[in-house]
Design a protein around this motif. Structure first.
Motif, short mmCIF file in Angstrom:
data_model
loop_
_atom_site.label_atom_id
_atom_site.label_comp_id
_atom_site.label_asym_id
_atom_site.label_seq_id
_atom_site.Cartn_x
_atom_site.Cartn_y
_atom_site.Cartn_z
N SER A 25 -7.69 8.65 -1.93
CA SER A 25 -7.22 7.86 -3.06
C SER A 25 -6.53 8.74 -4.10
O SER A 25 -6.92 9.90 -4.31
N SER A 34 -4.45 4.30 -6.12
CA SER A 34 -3.85 3.85 -4.86
C SER A 34 -4.61 4.47 -3.70
O SER A 34 -5.08 5.61 -3.78
N GLY A 65 2.61 1.73 -3.31
CA GLY A 65 1.61 2.13 -4.29
C GLY A 65 1.22 3.59 -4.15
O GLY A 65 1.11 4.32 -5.15
N THR A 121 -1.38 -1.38 -8.20
CA THR A 121 -1.74 -0.05 -8.68
C THR A 121 -2.24 -0.10 -10.12
O THR A 121 -3.23 0.55 -10.49
N GLY A 154 3.13 -3.69 -5.26
CA GLY A 154 2.56 -2.35 -5.25
C GLY A 154 2.37 -1.81 -6.66
O GLY A 154 1.35 -1.19 -6.98
N ALA A 172 0.83 -1.21 0.00
CA ALA A 172 0.00 0.00 0.00
C ALA A 172 0.86 1.26 0.00
O ALA A 172 0.59 2.21 -0.76
N ASN A 201 -5.42 0.10 1.06
CA ASN A 201 -5.22 -1.07 0.20
C ASN A 201 -4.37 -2.12 0.91
O ASN A 201 -3.45 -1.80 1.65
#
Length: 339
Positions: A159, A257, A95, A251, A247, A92, A261
Motif C-alpha cells: 500500500s 492506494s 490510483g 484514493t 481512481g 486501482a 483495490n
C-alpha cells in the motif's frame, strides 16, 4: 349522474398512463428502481427509526461517489451493446500510479491529468480491440483488466499512503449549511457533475444519439451513415476516463492506494447500471437510472450494516435484484418486439 364524469375521468387518466408507458417503456425499469429505493427508505426508517437522517443519507453519496462515476462510464459502454470489465482494475492502477507520483514529489496538477490520460488510454485500447480486431467486448475488457491489475502490482506490491493535502481535501472537506444538517464533499460534487455531464451528452448531443442508435441496431446505424467506429471508441474512452477519475476519488476516500483495490467493483458497477434500467443488449437506458441503481446498492449495504448482518447478504440481495431486473428487461423487450 355525478358518477359518470368521474368514471370517464378515471378511464381517461388510465388510458393516458397506458399510452405513456407504451411510448416510454424504457422508463419502466428506472421507475421500478426508484420505487424500490423509496420502499427501502420507508421500510428502513420504520424499522430503525433513525435511518433517514442527514448523516446517513449524505453518507450514501460520500461512500459511493467512486461507484457512481464508474457507473456513468459503464452506462455509455453498455448502451452500445458492449461491456467493460476493466474499470475496477484501471481504478486501482491509476490510483497506485497517482499515489506513487505524489510520493515522488510531483504536483497534484500534473498527477491527476496523468491518471485521467492513463484511464483514457486503457479505454481506447479496449475499444480498438473490439472495433478493429473484432474481439468480443467481454474478452477485450477482461484482457485489459488483467493488464491493469498487473501494472498496479508493478507500481508497488504494498500500500502507498497519500499525504498530499489537495487529494485528502477532496474527501475530508464537508460542505454544509449548518452543523448536523445535510452535507456534501468535493468527491460527491465531482460525482454529481459527472452524472450531469453524462446525462447531457446522451440526451442532447449527436454523440449520445449515435450511442443509442448503435445499441438499438448497429447495422442500421452504419447504413444511416452514423460514425459508428468513432462513437464506439469514444464510449470506451469515456469509461476509461471515468475509471481514472474514480481512481482519484477512491484514493481520496481511503487515503491510500493498494494493488488489490477495486476487486469486484466492475461487477458492482454493472449490477448498479442494470438495476438502474439500462438494457445489457444496449440501446435503452439513462445515466439518471444508473445513479438510482448506485443509490439502491448503497442503501442495501447501509441497511445490512444497520442490521449487523454479514456483508455477504449484500451480494445475495444485489444478485436477486439483478435477476429481477433482467427478467423485467426481457419482458419489456419481448413486448416491444411484438408491437
Amino acid at each position: 349522474m355525478t358518477g359518470i364524469p368521474v368514471t370517464v375521468e378515471r378511464a381517461s387518466a388510465s388510458g393516458a398512463l397506458r399510452r405513456f408507458f407504451s411510448r416510454r417503456a424504457s422508463w419502466i425499469p428506472v421507475l421500478a428502481a426508484l420505487a424500490i429505493l423509496i420502499v427501502m427508505f420507508i421500510g428502513a426508517q420504520a424499522y430503525f427509526g433513525n435511518f433517514l437522517t442527514p448523516r446517513v443519507i449524505s453518507s450514501l453519496l460520500l461512500d459511493n461517489a467512486y461507484l457512481l462515476i464508474l457507473a456513468v462510464g459503464m452506462t455509455f459502454v453498455i448502451l452500445t451493446g458492449g461491456i467493460d470489465l476493466s474499470v475496477g482494475a484501471v481504478m486501482a492502477f491509476t490510483g497506485m500510479l497517482g499515489a506513487s507520483l505524489l510520493r515522488d514529489g510531483l504536483p497534484v496538477g500534473v498527477v491527476v491529468p496523468v491518471m485521467l490520460l492513463i484511464g483514457a488510454a486503457m479505454g481506447l485500447a479496449v475499444g480498438i480491440m473490439v472495433q478493429y480486431f473484432d474481439v468480443q467486448p467481454f474478452i477485450a475488457s477482461l484482457a485489459a483488466m488483467f493488464a491493469a491489475r498487473g501494472l498496479a502490482f508493478m507500481v508497488s506490491l504494498s500500500s502507498i499512503r497519500v499525504e498530499d493535502p489537495a487529494i485528502l481535501w477532496l474527501q475530508s472537506t464537508r460542505i454544509q449549511a449548518a452543523p448536523g444538517s445535510w452535507f456534501i464533499t468535493p468527491t460527491g460534487i465531482l460525482a454529481i457533475l459527472v452524472v450531469i455531464v453524462g446525462a447531457l451528452l446522451l440526451a442532447y448531443t449527436r454523440f449520445g444519439r449515435t450511442i443509442y442508435a448503435i445499441g438499438g441496431n448497429e447495422q442500421s446505424a452504419r447504413l444511416m451513415g452514423l460514425p459508428v467506429v468513432r462513437t464506439k471508441l469514444l464510449a470506451y474512452v469515456v469509461s476509461g476516463v471515468c475509471a481514472g477519475l474514480a481512481g482519484v476519488v477512491f484514493t481520496a476516500y481511503t487515503g491510500a492506494s493498494y494493488p488489490l483495490n477495486g476487486i469486484g467493483t466492475e461487477l458492482d458497477t454493472i449490477a448498479a447500471v442494470v438495476i438502474g434500467g439500462t438494457l445489457l443488449t444496449g440501446g435503452s437506458g439513462y445515466v439518471l437510472g444508473s445513479m438510482i441503481g448506485v443509490l439502491v446498492y448503497g442503501s442495501i449495504k447501509t441497511v445490512i450494516s444497520f442490521l449487523g448482518a454479514e456483508q455477504s447478504w449484500t451480494r445475495i440481495t444485489i444478485g436477486a435484484l439483478l435477476l429481477l431486473f433482467v427478467v423485467v428487461q426481457r419482458i419489456i423487450v419481448a413486448r416491444s418486439s411484438r408491437r
